[in-house]
Design a protein around this motif. Structure first.
Motif, mmCIF file in Angstrom:
data_model
loop_
_atom_site.group_PDB
_atom_site.id
_atom_site.type_symbol
_atom_site.label_atom_id
_atom_site.label_comp_id
_atom_site.label_asym_id
_atom_site.label_seq_id
_atom_site.Cartn_x
_atom_site.Cartn_y
_atom_site.Cartn_z
ATOM 1 N N ARG A 25 87.618 -29.164 16.925
ATOM 2 C CA ARG A 25 88.212 -29.678 15.560
ATOM 3 C C ARG A 25 87.512 -31.272 14.655
ATOM 4 N NH1 ARG A 25 90.145 -28.692 20.673
ATOM 5 N NH2 ARG A 25 89.897 -31.380 21.540
ATOM 6 N N LYS A 26 88.591 -31.723 13.606
ATOM 7 C CA LYS A 26 88.412 -32.559 12.797
ATOM 8 C C LYS A 26 88.186 -33.439 14.193
ATOM 9 C CE LYS A 26 89.821 -34.872 9.065
ATOM 10 N NZ LYS A 26 88.624 -35.065 8.140
ATOM 11 N N GLY A 27 87.222 -34.868 13.430
ATOM 12 C CA GLY A 27 86.894 -35.464 14.088
ATOM 13 C C GLY A 27 85.549 -34.960 15.942
ATOM 14 N N GLU A 28 85.629 -33.869 16.540
ATOM 15 C CA GLU A 28 85.025 -34.098 16.923
ATOM 16 C C GLU A 28 83.513 -34.067 17.569
ATOM 17 O OE1 GLU A 28 86.798 -30.906 21.583
ATOM 18 O OE2 GLU A 28 86.348 -30.467 19.242
ATOM 19 N N LYS A 29 83.450 -34.269 18.621
ATOM 20 C CA LYS A 29 81.357 -34.806 18.691
ATOM 21 C C LYS A 29 81.093 -33.813 19.437
ATOM 22 C CE LYS A 29 83.091 -39.013 16.888
ATOM 23 N NZ LYS A 29 84.147 -38.593 15.471
ATOM 24 N N ILE A 30 80.490 -32.985 19.411
ATOM 25 C CA ILE A 30 79.811 -31.951 20.187
ATOM 26 C C ILE A 30 78.699 -32.195 20.554
ATOM 27 C CG2 ILE A 30 79.520 -29.717 21.077
ATOM 28 C CD1 ILE A 30 82.431 -30.474 19.908
ATOM 29 N N VAL A 31 77.671 -31.802 21.110
ATOM 30 C CA VAL A 31 76.741 -32.796 22.276
ATOM 31 C C VAL A 31 75.918 -31.117 22.510
ATOM 32 C CG1 VAL A 31 74.584 -33.510 23.478
ATOM 33 C CG2 VAL A 31 75.966 -35.318 22.425
ATOM 34 N N ILE A 32 74.842 -30.978 21.993
ATOM 35 C CA ILE A 32 74.023 -29.350 22.457
ATOM 36 C C ILE A 32 73.662 -30.050 23.091
ATOM 37 C CG2 ILE A 32 73.766 -27.342 21.949
ATOM 38 C CD1 ILE A 32 75.915 -27.841 19.336
ATOM 39 N N CYS A 33 72.707 -29.329 24.754
ATOM 40 C CA CYS A 33 71.782 -29.374 25.214
ATOM 41 C C CYS A 33 71.040 -28.118 25.261
ATOM 42 C CB CYS A 33 72.028 -30.347 25.509
ATOM 43 S SG CYS A 33 72.548 -30.551 27.584
ATOM 44 N N GLY A 34 69.582 -27.627 25.885
ATOM 45 C CA GLY A 34 69.714 -27.321 27.006
ATOM 46 C C GLY A 34 67.910 -26.774 26.573
ATOM 47 N N PRO A 35 67.170 -26.126 27.186
ATOM 48 C CA PRO A 35 65.886 -25.929 27.116
ATOM 49 C C PRO A 35 65.732 -25.854 25.786
ATOM 50 C CG PRO A 35 66.753 -24.346 28.625
ATOM 51 C CD PRO A 35 67.646 -24.872 28.223
ATOM 52 N N SER A 36 64.186 -25.836 25.566
ATOM 53 C CA SER A 36 63.432 -25.078 24.843
ATOM 54 C C SER A 36 63.350 -24.335 24.175
ATOM 55 C CB SER A 36 62.110 -25.833 24.580
ATOM 56 O OG SER A 36 61.321 -25.592 23.503
ATOM 57 N N GLY A 37 63.878 -23.386 22.996
ATOM 58 C CA GLY A 37 63.936 -21.792 22.606
ATOM 59 C C GLY A 37 65.156 -21.418 23.185
ATOM 60 N N SER A 38 66.085 -21.984 23.664
ATOM 61 C CA SER A 38 67.625 -21.163 24.082
ATOM 62 C C SER A 38 68.069 -20.409 22.428
ATOM 63 C CB SER A 38 68.035 -22.609 24.745
ATOM 64 O OG SER A 38 68.514 -23.752 24.500
ATOM 65 N N GLY A 39 67.915 -21.660 21.097
ATOM 66 C CA GLY A 39 68.874 -20.549 20.573
ATOM 67 C C GLY A 39 69.862 -22.042 19.564
ATOM 68 N N LYS A 40 69.547 -23.553 20.260
ATOM 69 C CA LYS A 40 70.096 -24.488 19.575
ATOM 70 C C LYS A 40 70.125 -24.571 18.003
ATOM 71 C CE LYS A 40 68.104 -27.348 22.503
ATOM 72 N NZ LYS A 40 67.299 -26.493 22.888
ATOM 73 N N SER A 41 69.234 -24.806 17.396
ATOM 74 C CA SER A 41 68.725 -25.122 16.658
ATOM 75 C C SER A 41 69.240 -23.831 15.953
ATOM 76 C CB SER A 41 67.353 -25.041 16.032
ATOM 77 O OG SER A 41 66.780 -26.282 16.814
ATOM 78 N N THR A 42 68.734 -22.668 16.070
ATOM 79 C CA THR A 42 69.185 -21.423 15.586
ATOM 80 C C THR A 42 70.651 -21.073 15.288
ATOM 81 O OG1 THR A 42 67.921 -19.990 16.327
ATOM 82 C CG2 THR A 42 69.708 -18.835 15.379
ATOM 83 N N MET A 43 71.531 -21.857 16.155
ATOM 84 C CA MET A 43 73.424 -22.012 16.588
ATOM 85 C C MET A 43 73.412 -23.041 14.974
ATOM 86 S SD MET A 43 76.197 -22.907 18.703
ATOM 87 C CE MET A 43 76.507 -24.383 18.907
ATOM 88 N N ILE A 44 73.052 -23.783 14.976
ATOM 89 C CA ILE A 44 73.239 -25.355 14.264
ATOM 90 C C ILE A 44 72.955 -24.596 12.561
ATOM 91 C CG2 ILE A 44 73.952 -27.195 16.037
ATOM 92 C CD1 ILE A 44 72.081 -28.494 14.735
ATOM 93 N N LEU A 159 75.386 -32.598 10.495
ATOM 94 C CA LEU A 159 74.104 -31.584 11.988
ATOM 95 C C LEU A 159 73.330 -32.299 12.419
ATOM 96 C CD1 LEU A 159 75.486 -28.025 10.915
ATOM 97 C CD2 LEU A 159 76.550 -29.124 12.386
ATOM 98 N N PHE A 160 73.332 -32.497 13.470
ATOM 99 C CA PHE A 160 71.686 -33.199 14.086
ATOM 100 C C PHE A 160 71.123 -32.453 14.450
ATOM 101 C CE2 PHE A 160 74.985 -36.556 13.199
ATOM 102 C CZ PHE A 160 74.204 -37.318 12.202
ATOM 103 N N ASP A 161 69.968 -32.480 14.621
ATOM 104 C CA ASP A 161 69.360 -31.049 15.046
ATOM 105 C C ASP A 161 67.629 -31.846 15.921
ATOM 106 O OD1 ASP A 161 67.964 -29.171 16.250
ATOM 107 O OD2 ASP A 161 67.534 -28.239 14.846
ATOM 108 N N GLU A 162 68.114 -32.373 16.881
ATOM 109 C CA GLU A 162 67.668 -33.273 17.714
ATOM 110 C C GLU A 162 66.394 -34.639 17.005
ATOM 111 O OE1 GLU A 162 64.993 -31.187 20.498
ATOM 112 O OE2 GLU A 162 65.374 -29.962 20.343
ATOM 113 N N PRO A 163 67.748 -35.555 16.346
ATOM 114 C CA PRO A 163 66.832 -36.686 15.291
ATOM 115 C C PRO A 163 66.094 -37.371 16.205
ATOM 116 C CG PRO A 163 69.230 -36.692 16.163
ATOM 117 C CD PRO A 163 68.767 -35.765 16.626
ATOM 118 N N THR A 164 66.050 -37.748 17.407
ATOM 119 C CA THR A 164 64.711 -38.484 17.920
ATOM 120 C C THR A 164 64.351 -38.317 18.304
ATOM 121 O OG1 THR A 164 66.558 -38.960 19.695
ATOM 122 C CG2 THR A 164 67.144 -40.337 17.984
#
Ligand code: ADP
Ligand code: MG
Length: 240
Positions: A25-44, A159-164
């Motif tokens: 939803r508008k204004g929502e903040k979602i954090v996505i985590c999971g092991p390396s290779g689980s598809g996080k970058s691909t999804m975003i 969208l932030f992909d492991e920015p830190t």
């Protein structure tokens, strides 16, 4: 703002995203985590068409992601992205990095673009570096520049992909502080990160991905305090 329905993606034979469903939803903040290779970058990366998916549907701010450049461009206008490795143009100054898209994509007059650039550089506390080149800045400073550059394009979703994760520990906080501010101002955000403090502070929901699936999704309190699956328990025991 984002509707992902039964999204499936393959790299050749490899099934990288399996029946992903996610509404933001508008204004929502979602954090996505999971092991390396689980598809996080691909999804975003599918959300702004840096990657294509083969099955399912995606809508961003009411626009259907279809194979039409008009839709793709309209979606990209609404979506800003910040990567692990900053991706600044090394041969341009910080100020030029921030005005390039405004002048060439948004067709703004240079003076107007520079004024907005300076406003955002001030917000990320780096205005005094405007005439330097990226290579003259620390990693934390470069990442704040990358965030400011993205904000110059007036996105509705970030969208932030492991920015830190490429930063030395002492620089992580200065980038997270900027992200927390952005969250508090009401930006819609999807952040792939293992910074659990950040997740607890700003996330409305935390999502755990493993092997291409969304395995678990919960409020931060429940997610960290009461993980439901063995897979998430194991993951948390490894990262916390
Ligand atoms: P994460 O961001 O969770 O670490 P990725 O989305 O980067 O995971 O990658 C998910 C899986 O897809 C990994 O197994 C990775 O090796 C594979 N993969 C990523 N990009 C490509 C590509 N361009 N071609 C083939 N396989 C890829
Ligand atoms: Mg990744």
């Amino acid at each position: 703002m984002i509707r992902i329905s039964n999204m499936n993606k393959w790299y050749g034979q490899f099934h990288v995203l399996k029946d992903i469903n996610l509404n933001v939803r508008k204004g929502e903040k979602i954090v996505i985590c999971g092991p390396s290779g689980s598809g996080k970058s691909t999804m975003i990366r599918c959300i702004n068409r840096l990657e294509e998916f083969q099955q399912g549907a995606l809508q961003v701010n009411g626009i259907e992601m279809i194979d039409d450049i008009k839709n793709i461009e309209a979606i990209r206008k609404d979506v800003g992205m910040v990567f692990q490795h900053f991706n600044l143009f090394p041969h341009l100054t910080i100020l030029e990095n921030l005005t390039l898209g405004q002048v060439w994509v948004q067709k703004k007059p240079k003076a107007e673009a520079e004024a907005l650039a300076m406003k955002y550089l001030e917000r990320v506390k780096i205005a005094n570096q405007a005439n330097k080149y990226p290579g003259q800045l620390s990693g934390g400073q470069q990442q704040r520049v990358a965030i400011a550059r993205s904000l110059c394009m007036a996105p509705q979703i970030m969208l932030f992909d492991e920015p830190t994760s490429a930063l030395d520990p002492e620089m992580v906080k200065e980038v997270l502080d900027v992200m927390v501010e952005l969250a508090e101002e009401g930006m819609t955000m999807l952040c792939v990160t293992h910074e659990m403090g950040f997740a607890k502070k700003v996330a409305d929901r935390v999502i755990f991905m493993d092997a291409g699936e969304i395995v678990e999704e919960n409020t931060p309190d429940e997610f960290f305090g009461n993980p439901q699956t063995d897979r998430l328990q194991l993951f948390l025991s490894q990262v916390l």
